[in-house]
Write a protein that holds these residues in place. Structure first.
Motif, PDB file in Angstrom:
ATOM      1  N   THR A  37       2.588  -8.640  -5.858  1.00 56.15           N
ATOM      2  CA  THR A  37       3.479  -7.634  -5.288  1.00 56.15           C
ATOM      3  C   THR A  37       2.757  -6.287  -5.285  1.00 56.15           C
ATOM      4  OG1 THR A  37       4.461  -7.114  -7.455  1.00 56.15           O
ATOM      5  CG2 THR A  37       5.507  -8.849  -6.136  1.00 56.15           C
ATOM      6  N   PHE A  38       2.983  -5.497  -4.231  1.00 52.67           N
ATOM      7  CA  PHE A  38       2.238  -4.248  -4.066  1.00 52.67           C
ATOM      8  C   PHE A  38       3.075  -3.301  -3.216  1.00 52.67           C
ATOM      9  CE2 PHE A  38      -1.679  -2.171  -1.951  1.00 52.67           C
ATOM     10  CZ  PHE A  38      -1.746  -1.202  -2.935  1.00 52.67           C
ATOM     11  N   GLN A  39       3.599  -2.259  -3.854  1.00 51.87           N
ATOM     12  CA  GLN A  39       4.415  -1.269  -3.159  1.00 51.87           C
ATOM     13  C   GLN A  39       3.922   0.133  -3.492  1.00 51.87           C
ATOM     14  OE1 GLN A  39       6.344  -3.385  -5.469  1.00 51.87           O
ATOM     15  NE2 GLN A  39       6.407  -5.005  -3.923  1.00 51.87           N
ATOM     16  N   ALA A  40       4.493   1.115  -2.792  1.00 51.40           N
ATOM     17  CA  ALA A  40       4.168   2.514  -3.075  1.00 51.40           C
ATOM     18  C   ALA A  40       5.378   3.378  -2.778  1.00 51.40           C
ATOM     19  CB  ALA A  40       2.976   2.973  -2.240  1.00 51.40           C
ATOM     20  N   GLU A  41       5.403   4.523  -3.431  1.00 49.74           N
ATOM     21  CA  GLU A  41       6.389   5.553  -3.128  1.00 49.74           C
ATOM     22  C   GLU A  41       5.645   6.809  -2.685  1.00 49.74           C
ATOM     23  OE1 GLU A  41       8.902   6.212  -6.469  1.00 49.74           O
ATOM     24  OE2 GLU A  41      10.020   4.325  -6.197  1.00 49.74           O
ATOM     25  N   PHE A  42       6.016   7.328  -1.515  1.00 53.16           N
ATOM     26  CA  PHE A  42       5.444   8.556  -0.980  1.00 53.16           C
ATOM     27  C   PHE A  42       6.487   9.656  -1.097  1.00 53.16           C
ATOM     28  CE2 PHE A  42       2.747   5.344   0.767  1.00 53.16           C
ATOM     29  CZ  PHE A  42       1.514   5.946   0.991  1.00 53.16           C
ATOM     30  N   ARG A  43       6.072  10.782  -1.666  1.00 53.05           N
ATOM     31  CA  ARG A  43       7.017  11.872  -1.930  1.00 53.05           C
ATOM     32  C   ARG A  43       6.634  13.119  -1.134  1.00 53.05           C
ATOM     33  NH1 ARG A  43      10.687  13.134  -5.892  1.00 53.05           N
ATOM     34  NH2 ARG A  43      10.143  11.239  -7.028  1.00 53.05           N
ATOM     35  N   HIS A  44       7.662  13.714  -0.508  1.00 48.90           N
ATOM     36  CA  HIS A  44       7.536  15.008   0.176  1.00 48.90           C
ATOM     37  C   HIS A  44       8.693  15.862  -0.308  1.00 48.90           C
ATOM     38  CE1 HIS A  44       6.642  17.933   3.284  1.00 48.90           C
ATOM     39  NE2 HIS A  44       7.889  17.853   3.741  1.00 48.90           N
ATOM     40  N   HIS A  45       8.390  16.891  -1.133  1.00 47.91           N
ATOM     41  CA  HIS A  45       9.425  17.671  -1.822  1.00 47.91           C
ATOM     42  C   HIS A  45      10.293  16.700  -2.638  1.00 47.91           C
ATOM     43  CE1 HIS A  45       7.956  21.135   0.234  1.00 47.91           C
ATOM     44  NE2 HIS A  45       8.345  20.716   1.431  1.00 47.91           N
ATOM     45  N   GLY A  71       3.082  19.006   5.810  1.00 45.95           N
ATOM     46  CA  GLY A  71       2.988  19.538   4.458  1.00 45.95           C
ATOM     47  C   GLY A  71       2.325  18.576   3.503  1.00 45.95           C
ATOM     48  N   ALA A  72       2.536  18.817   2.216  1.00 47.62           N
ATOM     49  CA  ALA A  72       1.894  18.026   1.164  1.00 47.62           C
ATOM     50  C   ALA A  72       2.755  16.822   0.790  1.00 47.62           C
ATOM     51  CB  ALA A  72       1.650  18.896  -0.062  1.00 47.62           C
ATOM     52  N   TRP A  73       2.124  15.666   0.734  1.00 47.39           N
ATOM     53  CA  TRP A  73       2.735  14.433   0.256  1.00 47.39           C
ATOM     54  C   TRP A  73       1.905  13.908  -0.919  1.00 47.39           C
ATOM     55  CZ3 TRP A  73       6.783  11.490   2.723  1.00 47.39           C
ATOM     56  CH2 TRP A  73       7.256  12.024   3.928  1.00 47.39           C
ATOM     57  N   SER A  74       2.559  13.184  -1.805  1.00 44.23           N
ATOM     58  CA  SER A  74       1.835  12.479  -2.868  1.00 44.23           C
ATOM     59  C   SER A  74       2.387  11.061  -2.962  1.00 44.23           C
ATOM     60  CB  SER A  74       1.985  13.195  -4.210  1.00 44.23           C
ATOM     61  OG  SER A  74       3.349  13.337  -4.562  1.00 44.23           O
ATOM     62  N   TYR A  75       1.617  10.171  -3.564  1.00 47.35           N
ATOM     63  CA  TYR A  75       2.068   8.785  -3.658  1.00 47.35           C
ATOM     64  C   TYR A  75       1.594   8.150  -4.951  1.00 47.35           C
ATOM     65  CZ  TYR A  75      -2.670   7.364  -2.187  1.00 47.35           C
ATOM     66  OH  TYR A  75      -4.036   7.179  -2.113  1.00 47.35           O
ATOM     67  N   VAL A  76       2.313   7.094  -5.312  1.00 46.05           N
ATOM     68  CA  VAL A  76       1.950   6.274  -6.459  1.00 46.05           C
ATOM     69  C   VAL A  76       2.254   4.828  -6.095  1.00 46.05           C
ATOM     70  CG1 VAL A  76       4.228   6.534  -7.549  1.00 46.05           C
ATOM     71  CG2 VAL A  76       2.245   5.917  -8.945  1.00 46.05           C
ATOM     72  N   THR A  77       1.430   3.904  -6.598  1.00 48.18           N
ATOM     73  CA  THR A  77       1.617   2.487  -6.293  1.00 48.18           C
ATOM     74  C   THR A  77       2.253   1.759  -7.464  1.00 48.18           C
ATOM     75  OG1 THR A  77      -0.556   1.810  -7.124  1.00 48.18           O
ATOM     76  CG2 THR A  77      -0.431   2.537  -4.817  1.00 48.18           C
ATOM     77  N   PHE A  78       2.879   0.612  -7.141  1.00 44.34           N
ATOM     78  CA  PHE A  78       3.496  -0.254  -8.142  1.00 44.34           C
ATOM     79  C   PHE A  78       3.077  -1.691  -7.828  1.00 44.34           C
ATOM     80  CE2 PHE A  78       6.156   3.417  -7.434  1.00 44.34           C
ATOM     81  CZ  PHE A  78       6.473   3.845  -8.723  1.00 44.34           C
ATOM     82  N   SER A  79       2.670  -2.423  -8.851  1.00 39.72           N
ATOM     83  CA  SER A  79       2.212  -3.788  -8.618  1.00 39.72           C
ATOM     84  C   SER A  79       2.307  -4.595  -9.902  1.00 39.72           C
ATOM     85  CB  SER A  79       0.761  -3.783  -8.111  1.00 39.72           C
ATOM     86  OG  SER A  79       0.268  -5.094  -7.943  1.00 39.72           O
ATOM     87  N   ASN A  80       2.392  -5.926  -9.742  1.00 38.39           N
ATOM     88  CA  ASN A  80       2.295  -6.809 -10.899  1.00 38.39           C
ATOM     89  C   ASN A  80       0.847  -7.106 -11.259  1.00 38.39           C
ATOM     90  OD1 ASN A  80       1.604  -8.437  -8.738  1.00 38.39           O
ATOM     91  ND2 ASN A  80       3.041 -10.098  -9.224  1.00 38.39           N
ATOM     92  N   CYS A  81      -0.084  -6.469 -10.549  1.00 39.76           N
ATOM     93  CA  CYS A  81      -1.515  -6.593 -10.828  1.00 39.76           C
ATOM     94  C   CYS A  81      -2.044  -5.255 -11.344  1.00 39.76           C
ATOM     95  CB  CYS A  81      -2.259  -6.998  -9.545  1.00 39.76           C
ATOM     96  SG  CYS A  81      -4.045  -6.900  -9.661  1.00 39.76           S
ATOM     97  N   ASP A  85      -1.818  -1.263  -9.708  1.00 39.11           N
ATOM     98  CA  ASP A  85      -0.671  -0.512 -10.219  1.00 39.11           C
ATOM     99  C   ASP A  85      -1.067   0.908 -10.602  1.00 39.11           C
ATOM    100  OD1 ASP A  85       2.098  -0.436 -10.986  1.00 39.11           O
ATOM    101  OD2 ASP A  85       1.428  -0.424 -13.074  1.00 39.11           O
ATOM    102  N   ALA A  86      -0.122   1.849 -10.434  1.00 39.57           N
ATOM    103  CA  ALA A  86      -0.283   3.239 -10.875  1.00 39.57           C
ATOM    104  C   ALA A  86      -1.515   3.900 -10.265  1.00 39.57           C
ATOM    105  CB  ALA A  86      -0.339   3.309 -12.408  1.00 39.57           C
ATOM    106  N   GLN A  87      -1.731   3.661  -9.000  1.00 36.64           N
ATOM    107  CA  GLN A  87      -2.774   4.364  -8.252  1.00 36.64           C
ATOM    108  C   GLN A  87      -2.135   5.570  -7.567  1.00 36.64           C
ATOM    109  OE1 GLN A  87      -6.123   3.407  -8.127  1.00 36.64           O
ATOM    110  NE2 GLN A  87      -5.535   1.893  -9.677  1.00 36.64           N
ATOM    111  N   TYR A  88      -2.759   6.744  -7.742  1.00 39.22           N
ATOM    112  CA  TYR A  88      -2.173   7.979  -7.254  1.00 39.22           C
ATOM    113  C   TYR A  88      -3.014   8.568  -6.120  1.00 39.22           C
ATOM    114  CZ  TYR A  88       0.586   7.872 -11.546  1.00 39.22           C
ATOM    115  OH  TYR A  88       1.429   7.505 -12.557  1.00 39.22           O
ATOM    116  N   GLY A  89      -2.373   9.383  -5.313  1.00 38.91           N
ATOM    117  CA  GLY A  89      -3.102  10.079  -4.266  1.00 38.91           C
ATOM    118  C   GLY A  89      -2.268  11.156  -3.618  1.00 38.91           C
ATOM    119  N   GLN A  90      -2.919  11.939  -2.762  1.00 38.74           N
ATOM    120  CA  GLN A  90      -2.260  13.037  -2.063  1.00 38.74           C
ATOM    121  C   GLN A  90      -2.607  12.983  -0.578  1.00 38.74           C
ATOM    122  OE1 GLN A  90      -3.847  16.348  -4.450  1.00 38.74           O
ATOM    123  NE2 GLN A  90      -1.745  16.778  -5.078  1.00 38.74           N
ATOM    124  N   LEU A  91      -1.675  13.474   0.226  1.00 39.94           N
ATOM    125  CA  LEU A  91      -1.884  13.614   1.656  1.00 39.94           C
ATOM    126  C   LEU A  91      -1.582  15.041   2.062  1.00 39.94           C
ATOM    127  CD1 LEU A  91       0.145  10.513   2.986  1.00 39.94           C
ATOM    128  CD2 LEU A  91      -2.238  10.561   2.258  1.00 39.94           C
TER     129      LEU A  91
END
Length: 483
Positions: A37-45, A71-81, A85-91
């Motif tokens: 499983t491999f998901q992410a959450e992207f946040r803007h404000h 504008g600025a976005w950031s993200y984090v990943t979620f995985s059972n691997c 998991d917990a990979q971060y980044g910015q856009l």
């Protein structure tokens, strides 16, 4: 919150409604399509958009995202691997440029717009399997033809028909050795994605057909188990939903599939709605009794997970009734094709196809083009693409230019409208009587839809009036308020 761990990292840069992509290394053993499983959450404000990543083969996992705000976005990943998991980044997202206007959305019962508010009028054509045959030269020819055509939307399938011998499939395997429906073929999708990018650069929407009833006992795709269907939709949406020019057509001629009930189609449409984080347009296309209005098995387009009506019917004058029944845009994706096919759906003349398209347009709908001349060699336009030989495309271009200049404003009260269209079709009256609003003055243009000529009558008109006509078929009147 989670963006604090990304502070100091270089931000990826892209434009609004562009496509972000990042690759990650992970496990290749077993069946990663099912087991990881491999998901992410992207946040803007304070807003969070949840997306799914996908396995791209060779131990590579990909994450894609289409930002819809500058504008600025950031993200984090979620995985059972652990590796994923917990990979971060910015856009860092900038304003769109060029022809990038975002996704096509429904504005009201009659209209579509891009995300930025620019009007969009669909002028579609059908290219069911144009990228399935492993013929790069043919595909490039098709793209060149589209670039010179009036078409800004194409219908195209993911799954093959039973008579095809495609070079690649969406699933692993092939016709000779069998198909593994538990795994997907990343090479097939990578090739499809090149074509989606090509269409996007041409300003063409891709109406992607997810299922159809033409297995002919070969593939078994007509009767997949629900969990396999969901896995398929999950993978397709993870890969393709970040393309801003995508629409979802859950099925072509859904009612020809004897293995599925209406509840099944409801479930599949709701699955697409749930999995797609961007809300691309969604519909489903009927097949039964194309030539019989009363017995045509239409889907109930009033259901909330449907965005527009995708209809097959030869008589486009029913557009008014379909709009009265459901206040969502009517796209007649098939009203028969210009061609010389032995089948009656593929052997109408260019004049007749153009007449049907005009008939729908002036009633507030959008009827599509298709071409089925079987003498082209290597298959017809609707199945393989290539070049167009019919008489209708240049006249459709003329129609598109007219409508983008002044579409009938049917969404206004008749007393407040500033643009009326009357299409006379095959009839050849010597004059036409009009009842126009008394409080406005109008110009009237005589349009020869086949010869592509416009002639303005010298006087202006209001209230009850009459115009003299030349007694010729395929004429239209454009009536516009004087500024």
């Amino acid at each position: 919150m989670f963006s604090k761990d990304a502070i100091g990292m270089a931000a990826d840069t892209l434009e609004c409604w562009g496509r972000f992509e990042r690759s990650f290394h992970g496990p290749a053993a077993g069946n990663p399509f099912q087991e990881i499983t491999f998901q992410a959450e992207f946040r803007h404000h304070n807003r969070v958009v949840k997306t799914e990543g996908f396995y791209d083969g060779g131990g590579i996992y990909k994450l894609r995202f289409m930002p819809d705000a500058v504008g600025a976005w950031s993200y984090v990943t979620f995985s059972n691997c652990k590796e994923l998991d917990a990979q971060y980044g910015q856009l860092q997202v900038s304003a769109p440029v060029g022809i990038n206007r975002g996704l096509v959305r429904v504005k009201d019962a009659y209209r579509f717009t891009y995300s930025d508010g620019t009007p969009y009028l669909p002028f579609g054509t059908t290219l069911y399997h144009w990228f399935h045959h492993g013929d790069e030269e043919q595909e490039q020819t098709t793209l060149g033809t589209l670039a010179a055509s009036p078409f800004n939307k194409v219908r195209m399938c993911i799954l093959p028909t039973g008579e095809m011998k495609p070079s690649m499939l969406a699933f692993a395997g092939n016709r000779e050795q069998g198909v593994d429906i538990q795994q997907f073929n990343p090479d097939f999708f990578a090739h499809m994605e090149k074509r989606l990018d090509d269409l996007q650069q041409l300003g063409i929407e891709a109406d992607i057909i997810l299922f159809h009833p033409y297995d002919q006992g070969v593939w078994g795709f007509e009767q997949l188990e629900p969990e396999v269907e969901e896995a398929y939709l999950r993978y397709v949406i993870a890969r393709l939903s970040s393309y801003r020019n995508v629409w979802w057509s859950i099925a072509n001629e859904f009612d020809f599939n004897i293995h599925k009930s209406m509840n099944d189609w409801d479930r599949l449409l709701q699955t697409v709605q749930r999995l797609d984080p961007y809300g691309h347009l969604r519909s489903i296309h009927n097949g039964t009794k194309m030539y019989d209005y009363e017995r045509t098995a239409f889907y109930d387009y009033t259901k909330p997970w449907i965005t527009h009506q995708s209809i097959q019917h030869w008589d486009t004058s029913w557009t008014t009734s379909w709009l009265d029944r459901c206040d969502k845009p009517v796209v007649i994706d098939e009203c028969c094709y210009e061609g010389d096919s032995i089948r009656r759906w593929g052997n109408i003349s260019g004049e007749e196809l153009l007449r049907r398209i005009w008939e729908s347009q002036i009633r507030g709908g959008y009827a599509s083009h298709g071409e089925a001349y079987e003498g082209q060699g290597g298959g017809t336009w609707i199945s393989r693409g290539g070049t167009l030989v019919g008489e209708s495309p240049k006249r459709i271009q003329f129609l598109r230019e007219l409508m983008e200049t002044g579409q009938a404003d049917l969404w206004e009260l008749e007393s407040e409208r500033t643009c009326f269209w009357i299409y006379l079709g095959l009839s050849r009256p010597g004059y036409w009587e009009l009842q126009l609003p008394e409080h406005r003055v109008f110009h009237i243009d005589l349009i020869d839809t086949w010869e592509m000529q416009v002639e303005r009558f010298p006087q202006t008109y209001c209230g009850s009036c009459k115009v003299t006509l030349p007694g010729k078929s395929y004429l239209a009147l454009r009536i516009t308020a004087v500024a």
